[in-house]
Design an enzyme around this catalytic site. Structure first.
Site, short mmCIF file in Angstrom:
data_model
loop_
_atom_site.label_atom_id
_atom_site.label_comp_id
_atom_site.label_asym_id
_atom_site.label_seq_id
_atom_site.Cartn_x
_atom_site.Cartn_y
_atom_site.Cartn_z
N GLY A 121 1.84 -5.54 -0.87
CA GLY A 121 0.77 -5.53 -1.75
C GLY A 121 0.90 -4.10 -2.58
N MET A 138 2.71 0.35 -2.63
CA MET A 138 3.43 1.24 -1.87
C MET A 138 3.52 2.67 -2.26
SD MET A 138 6.21 1.73 0.09
CE MET A 138 6.51 3.58 0.59
N ASN A 159 5.09 5.38 -2.73
CA ASN A 159 6.21 6.74 -3.04
C ASN A 159 5.35 7.81 -3.45
OD1 ASN A 159 8.02 4.28 -2.87
ND2 ASN A 159 6.66 3.62 -4.98
N HIS A 207 -5.94 3.50 0.00
CA HIS A 207 -4.57 3.52 0.94
C HIS A 207 -3.62 4.24 0.54
CE1 HIS A 207 -2.76 1.25 4.51
NE2 HIS A 207 -1.59 1.38 3.74
N GLU A 208 -3.29 4.07 -0.58
CA GLU A 208 -1.84 4.70 -1.07
C GLU A 208 -2.28 6.14 -1.26
OE1 GLU A 208 0.46 2.68 -0.38
OE2 GLU A 208 -0.80 0.91 -0.32
N HIS A 249 -1.96 7.98 2.05
CA HIS A 249 -0.47 8.17 2.48
C HIS A 249 0.12 9.30 1.97
CE1 HIS A 249 0.61 4.74 4.81
NE2 HIS A 249 0.42 3.80 4.00
N GLU A 251 0.31 4.03 8.91
CA GLU A 251 -0.40 3.05 8.46
C GLU A 251 -1.96 2.80 8.94
OE1 GLU A 251 0.41 1.55 5.89
OE2 GLU A 251 2.49 1.79 5.60
#
Length: 781
Positions: A144, A146, A148, A180-181, A184, A203
């Site tokens: 969906g 990532m 990085n 969400h990303e 992270h 996650e």
């Protein structure tokens, strides 16, 4: 010819790009140099420090050295993308990159990213450590998105938004994925799990933080509604014996990939939400900030987090629980606050009392180190409420649940008091004594806890009566959780299906999105099971019952994009449901819209939230299907690809369905990333259920080669294609096919889940088919 190179290293692919110790605990600083043609643009985690022209047709870009980080977070892209940028209030440059002709759909994502990155910097009290954050939309992308570090990548559908054409659900999705990303960048990138067995530390947190951040930055999206629905999805897989503890040992790349599932992501976030409700938001936040500060640029294990949380809660436990116990029967107002008192007969020392340290680790280990979740059985005897806990287990030959024990932060309200009472249950059985007798009691207030509740004796009758008489006495989340729990209890034979159907009768008067969608999520799968096996019209009767239940609400929907995000999402679901199940007024209206749209050659602007329903009806004729496909192939309709895919897969023509799946495998007209959900869409239709299974069997090698063994793309296909099977011959076929494969495929967790689900369906049908039939005959709406 245009080309694009983009990377996706998580979990174990960095080793394919450069030699490295490719494990999360080996953190390093990376200096990256990329050679490219002058017409292309290279991106990586850090900004470019210099570009050197090597020859007239070759440029070498040198990127700044990264901070200390894991190999799986390294990324680079070489493309002809265009970008738009803004600076956050903390001075970070944010850019969104897309293919050149879609850059006009990047504005929403840019604004959302700026808001969210600012929110996280303030919330965590830790500055974002890089000078820039790029968000890139990749045209065909299996994940969906990532995270990085400094260069997050997304599917186009998870980043692009067209205010003219995109639906409310698309706006919600884009906002949640960006949240969400960006979460992270702290949870996962700054502090990383030591090994993949604790993937949930990345996650589960990122999903939980979507909820925390978006409810502040975009309150109009009412993300809390969406959040709890996902906990029901986690419960679905976690009730099977093939589930796994949140924290579970993994060794090879396929097992690592399998960790990227609903248990790590969704269950992880649901138990964090439960912990927040238990400790309060402030204590949880204080603990999270300490955790991130202490372990910045390092790796952690499960227990590191709980030890910090326990320490964070000490000063608060003194503050909260230092009060005098009122005598039983005193005015309920004295019982407010997060502490509460109870008299108890059992010797359990589980009540929350003054100055007692909360042992967060002991409590949370019960949620992360054992699989499944508890079923709490409540029996009211006068003022005494007897409680018992056991593991909730579906399954014909489910192993015994002895040895399972959770520390459950119970909450409840009663007919006499809507003040939330709290009680930590740490033993198999316990008793709470109420100040006075009550008409009804409802546990797991607002569904903040990750457990299911069964009410013995006439407990359910009292709640069903409450819903019938005046359902708004309890919150819409409480109503949704009753709907979910009642059907879960039917599955394990604790309640009869007729009791569950009795409860659904009140839905005729329900207007809130959560309970309405939950009602549909319970009833439609039962309809699908019956539809496959229908000899005598019972499925048709059930379909009519469901339509009648929601008919008033469907008739009230305006075919427009008006209203709040929740109202728009509800409209989208209701109209699609009504049209697909051929509710005539809806079909007629959709047909009218489709004809107009077709006449205008697709230039007419349809309201975004009714498009799916309109396309679904249009695709039922051969000309309509072909017209939709012609629009699908045009670049213009990119935002709507998924809506059109769903409509195309609802065709009754087997040839058209077969063609659609074949194209997904080829990957030019239909993108490879979309194949998994197209196969599942096809499998859900009566004409496509066998096609999809045959397709999966015949193309298993190709599917695995494209999507990788253990990936959730493969898992979605396997469970999606078989989820409505309910006969012994279907079970035998599925078992036979997977056991004929090499051991690695046969051992996949999704295969076990699929087999267990079919066994459950068989048992469910054997037990309940006749009862549903009788109930429907006696309860015409």
């Amino acid at each position: 010819l245009r080309v694009l190179a983009a990377t996706q290293f998580e979990p174990t692919a960095a080793r394919m790009a450069f030699p490295c110790f490719d494990e999360p605990a080996f953190k390093a600083r990376f200096s990256i140099t990329i050679r490219r043609e002058p017409k292309h643009l290279a991106l990586s985690n850090m900004p470019i420090v210099k570009s050197v022209t090597i020859t007239p047709w070759l440029v070498e870009d040198h990127f700044d050295t990264t901070v200390k980080m894991s190999t799986y977070l390294v990324a680079f892209i070489v493309s002809d993308f265009k970008s738009i940028s803004k600076i956050t209030s903390h001075g970070v440059k944010i850019s969104v990159y897309t293919v050149p002709d879609k850059i006009n759909q990047a504005h929403y994502a840019l604004d959302a990213a700026v808001k969210l990155l600012d929110f996280y910097e303030d919330y965590f009290s830790i500055p974002y450590p890089l000078p820039k954050q790029d968000l890139a939309a990749i045209p065909d992308f299996q994940s969906g998105a990532m995270e990085n570090w400094g260069l997050t990548t997304y599917r186009e559908s998870a980043l692009l938004y067209d205010p003219e054409k995109s639906s409310a659900s698309s706006k919600l999705r884009v906002t949640m994925v960006i949240a969400h990303e960006l979460a992270h960048q702290w949870f996962g990138n700054l502090v990383t799990m030591e090994w993949w067995d604790d993937l949930w530390l990345n996650e589960g947190f990122a999903v939980f933080m979507e909820f925390v951040s978006v409810s502040v930055t975009h309150p109009e999206l009412r993300v809390e509604d969406y959040f709890l629905r996902r906990c029901f999805d986690a419960i679905e897989v976690d009730s099977l014996n093939s589930s796994h503890p949140i924290s579970t040992p993994v060794e090879d790349p396929a097992q690592i990939l399998e960790m990227f599932d609903n248990v790590s992501y969704i269950k992880g976030s649901c138990i964090l939400n439960m912990l927040r409700d238990y400790l309060t938001a402030d204590v949880l936040k204080a603990g999270l900030v300490q955790y991130l500060q202490k372990y910045s640029y390092q790796n952690t294990k499960n227990e590191d987090l709980w030890n910090i949380m326990t320490n964070a809660s000490i000063p608060y436990s003194l503050m909260f629980f230092n009060f005098i116990c009122p005598t039983v029967g005193s005015d309920k107002n004295e019982l407010q606050g997060d502490g509460f008192c109870r008299t108890q007969q059992s010797s359990s020392n589980a009540h929350w009392t003054k100055g007692e340290t909360l042992d967060v680790r002991a409590m949370m280990d019960t949620w992360t180190l054992q699989k499944g979740f508890p079923l709490v059985t409540v029996t009211v005897r006068g003022k005494n409420v007897h409680l018992q806990q056991e593991r909730y287990m579906k399954g014909v030959n489910s192993p015994s649940s002895t040895g399972y024990l959770w520390h459950i932060p119970l909450t409840y309200i009663t007919s006499k008091s809507d003040t939330v009472q709290r009680f930590l249950m740490t033993t198999k059985a316990d008793v709470i004594i109420l100040p006075e007798e009550v008409e009804w009691v409802k546990f797991n207030v607002d569904m903040n806890g990750y457990y299911i509740v069964h009410y013995e004796d006439d407990g359910w009758d009292r709640l069903i009566n409450l819903l019938k008489e005046n359902h708004t006495v309890i919150s819409s989340n409480d109503r949704a959780s009753l709907i979910n729990n009642v059907f879960q209890l039917v599955s394990i034979k604790k309640l009869s299906i007729s009791k569950a159907f009795d409860l659904t009768l009140y839905l005729k008067h329900e207007r809130q999105i959560m309970p309405v969608l939950q009602g549909m999520n319970e009833l439609i799968p039962i309809y699908r099971l019956l539809e496959r096996r229908d000899m005598d019209g019972t499925a048709k009767q059930l379909k009519e019952y469901i339509i009648n239940l929601f008919k008033d609400l469907i008739d009230k929907q305006s075919w427009s994009d008006e209203g709040s995000a929740s109202e728009r999402l509800l409209r989208d679901s209701l109209l699609l449901f009504a049209c697909v199940h051929r509710y005539q007024p809806c079909v007629d209206k959709a047909k009218g819209y489709f004809t107009e749209w077709q006449k205008s050659n697709g230039t007419l602007s349809l309201p975004a939230d009714v498009k799916t329903a309109v396309y679904a009806v249009g695709a039922q004729t051969s000309e309509g299907w072909d017209f939709l496909l012609s629009k699908y192939r045009l670049h213009l309709f990119n935002v709507e690809r998924q809506n059109i895919e769903l409509a195309l897969s609802l065709s009754r023509s087997k040839d058209k369905l077969q063609w659609l799946m074949d194209q997904g495998l080829r990957g030019d007209i239909v993108r490879t990333q979309d194949l998994p959900h197209i196969i599942v869409f096809v499998a859900k239709t009566p004409s496509g259920c066998h096609l999809a299974w045959t397709f999966l069997k015949e193309n298993w090698e190709k599917v695995v080669e494209k999507f990788e063994l253990g990936s959730n793309s493969v898992a979605d296909i396997v469970t999606g294609v078989t989820s409505r099977y309910s006969t012994r011959s279907q079970l035998a076929q599925v078992k036979e096919f997977f056991s004929s494969l090499e051991e690695k495929s046969a051992r996949l967790r999704c295969v076990q889940q699929a087999i267990e689900t079919i066994e459950d369906n068989i048992q469910w049908m054997d037990t309940n088919f006749e009862k549903v039939k009788t109930w429907l005959q006696n309860n015409q709406l």
